[in-house]
Design an enzyme around this catalytic site. Sequence first.
Site, PDB file in Angstrom:
ATOM      1  N   THR A  30       0.822  -1.216   0.000  1.00 32.93           N
ATOM      2  CA  THR A  30       0.000   0.000   0.000  1.00 32.93           C
ATOM      3  C   THR A  30       0.855   1.265   0.000  1.00 32.93           C
ATOM      4  OG1 THR A  30      -1.819  -1.127   1.072  1.00 32.93           O
ATOM      5  CG2 THR A  30      -1.758   1.231   1.370  1.00 32.93           C
ATOM      6  N   SER A  64       1.336  -7.412  -1.252  1.00 32.40           N
ATOM      7  CA  SER A  64       1.958  -8.513  -0.511  1.00 32.40           C
ATOM      8  C   SER A  64       1.247  -9.864  -0.629  1.00 32.40           C
ATOM      9  CB  SER A  64       2.220  -8.126   0.936  1.00 32.40           C
ATOM     10  OG  SER A  64       1.073  -8.156   1.715  1.00 32.40           O
ATOM     11  N   THR A 119       1.434  -4.867   3.900  1.00 24.30           N
ATOM     12  CA  THR A 119       1.305  -5.271   5.301  1.00 24.30           C
ATOM     13  C   THR A 119       0.717  -6.675   5.482  1.00 24.30           C
ATOM     14  OG1 THR A 119      -0.842  -4.170   5.422  1.00 24.30           O
ATOM     15  CG2 THR A 119       1.080  -2.896   6.111  1.00 24.30           C
ATOM     16  N   ASP A 120      -0.008  -7.164   4.461  1.00 24.35           N
ATOM     17  CA  ASP A 120      -0.737  -8.434   4.657  1.00 24.35           C
ATOM     18  C   ASP A 120       0.176  -9.620   4.956  1.00 24.35           C
ATOM     19  OD1 ASP A 120      -3.015  -6.995   4.140  1.00 24.35           O
ATOM     20  OD2 ASP A 120      -3.395  -7.853   2.156  1.00 24.35           O
TER      21      ASP A 120
HETATM   22  N1  ASP Z   1      -3.118  -5.415   0.666  1.00 29.97           N
HETATM   23  C1  ASP Z   1      -1.961  -4.591   0.892  1.00 29.97           C
HETATM   24  C2  ASP Z   1      -0.704  -5.428   0.763  1.00 29.97           C
HETATM   25  O1  ASP Z   1      -0.422  -6.182   1.677  1.00 29.97           O
HETATM   26  C3  ASP Z   1      -2.036  -4.040   2.249  1.00 29.97           C
HETATM   27  C4  ASP Z   1      -0.923  -3.139   2.669  1.00 29.97           C
HETATM   28  O2  ASP Z   1       0.124  -3.047   2.071  1.00 29.97           O
HETATM   29  O3  ASP Z   1      -1.152  -2.482   3.678  1.00 29.97           O
HETATM   30  O4  ASP Z   1      -0.008  -5.300  -0.211  1.00 29.97           O
END
Ligand code: ASP
Length: 333
Positions: free
Chosen positions: A12, A56, A89-90
Site C-alpha cells: 500500500t 503482498s 502489510t498483509d
Molecule cells: N493489501 C496490501 C498489501 O499487503 C495491504 C498493505 O500493504 O497495507 O499489499
Amino acid sequence: MKKVAVIFNGGTISMKVDEKIKAAVPSLSGEDIMAMVTGIQGHAEIENHTFSNLPSPHMTPKLMLELSNLVQELLNREDISGVVITHGTDTLEETAYFLDLTLKTDKPVVVTGAMRSSDELGYDGPFNLATSICTAISSSAKNRGVLVCFNGELHSAREVTKENSMALNAFSTPNFGPIGIVDNNKVIFYRNSPESIHMKIEDVKKDVALIKCAAGMDSSFIDFAIDKGYDGIVIEALGRGNVPPSMVSGIKCAIERNIPVIIVSRCFEGRVFESYGYEGGGKNIRNFGAIFGDMLAGQKARIKLIIAINYTDNITDIREMFENGIYDDNICE
Ligand code: ASP
C-alpha cells in the site's frame, strides 16, 4: 553521514487509487515515495533499490529467498550501515521472519509499509519510512535481528503479527508488546529481542500446508495435504495444542510418511504444551511424533518449516529447530 539502502517492494505504501477500478493499485516508484520523506537527507544518505512493486498477497517464499539474497548482498557492503525494506502489510510478518531466519548480520534490518495509500488522507508511508531509516542508522538497533517499524513502534520479526486489518497501528507483539519505539527521531529499546537462530536455504522446492483446527473437524484436509504431496504440515491447534480426536489418524498418517507435523495454537497469545493426555490432547499427539512450535503463529511456523525442509529432511534436526530444548524438562530451576 551513514548510508542506508532502501529496498522498495510494493504494498500500500506504493499504491494510489485507480480512477476506473476505484481501488488502490501499485503505482509509485521508490523515488516518488522517497520524495515525500522530507528532510531525511539531513539524517542519512539513501541508496534506492527496487525489488518489486507487488501487493503482498503476491509474495511467495521463492521471492522471499530472492529478497533475502539481495539484502545480504547489501549488508555485506562496508559502506551500508543498515537496510530498510518496504512491504505490503498483509504478509509482511512472513517476509520479515524469513529474513530474520536467513540473514547473517549484526546491522539493523527494518521492514515497514503503510496502511493508507498515497492519495488517502493521512498517508502513513513517509512517517513509517522516516522512522525506519532512523532505526537503520541507530547503533542501538544492531544485533537485534530483523525489526518491523510501524506507527512509531519497533517489533521483533520473530514476534510481531498484523492484528488489525485497518488501523494505523496494525502490528502488535502478542504476549509482550513492542521491543522499542522511535520518539522524536530517537530509537529507544525497552527490552531485548528473543534469541535468534540462523537457518540455511538455497532453493525453495518444497511446500508446507497450513491447517486451522475447529470443533468437530476430521482428517480430510490433512489427508488431502498428504495426497497432494506437501512436504510438511503446520496445524493451528486448539488452546494448548490439542486437536479433535478425528484429526489424530491424519496426523499419525503424515508422521508415518516422514512428513513433519508442527503444532501451534490458534490462540493469539500463549504457547503450546503437552498438558492434556486424552485422545488428540497435546501429550497424546506429541507422543507419536508431532513437533511443538512454542508461541509461533501458524503463518510463521509455516515459513520456518519451509526453510527447514528445504534444507534437511531429518526429523530430529527439524524438531530441534522448533523445540530448541524448551520442551525437554518440566523442572523448576
Ligand atoms: N493489501 C496490501 C498489501 O499487503 C495491504 C498493505 O500493504 O497495507 O499489499
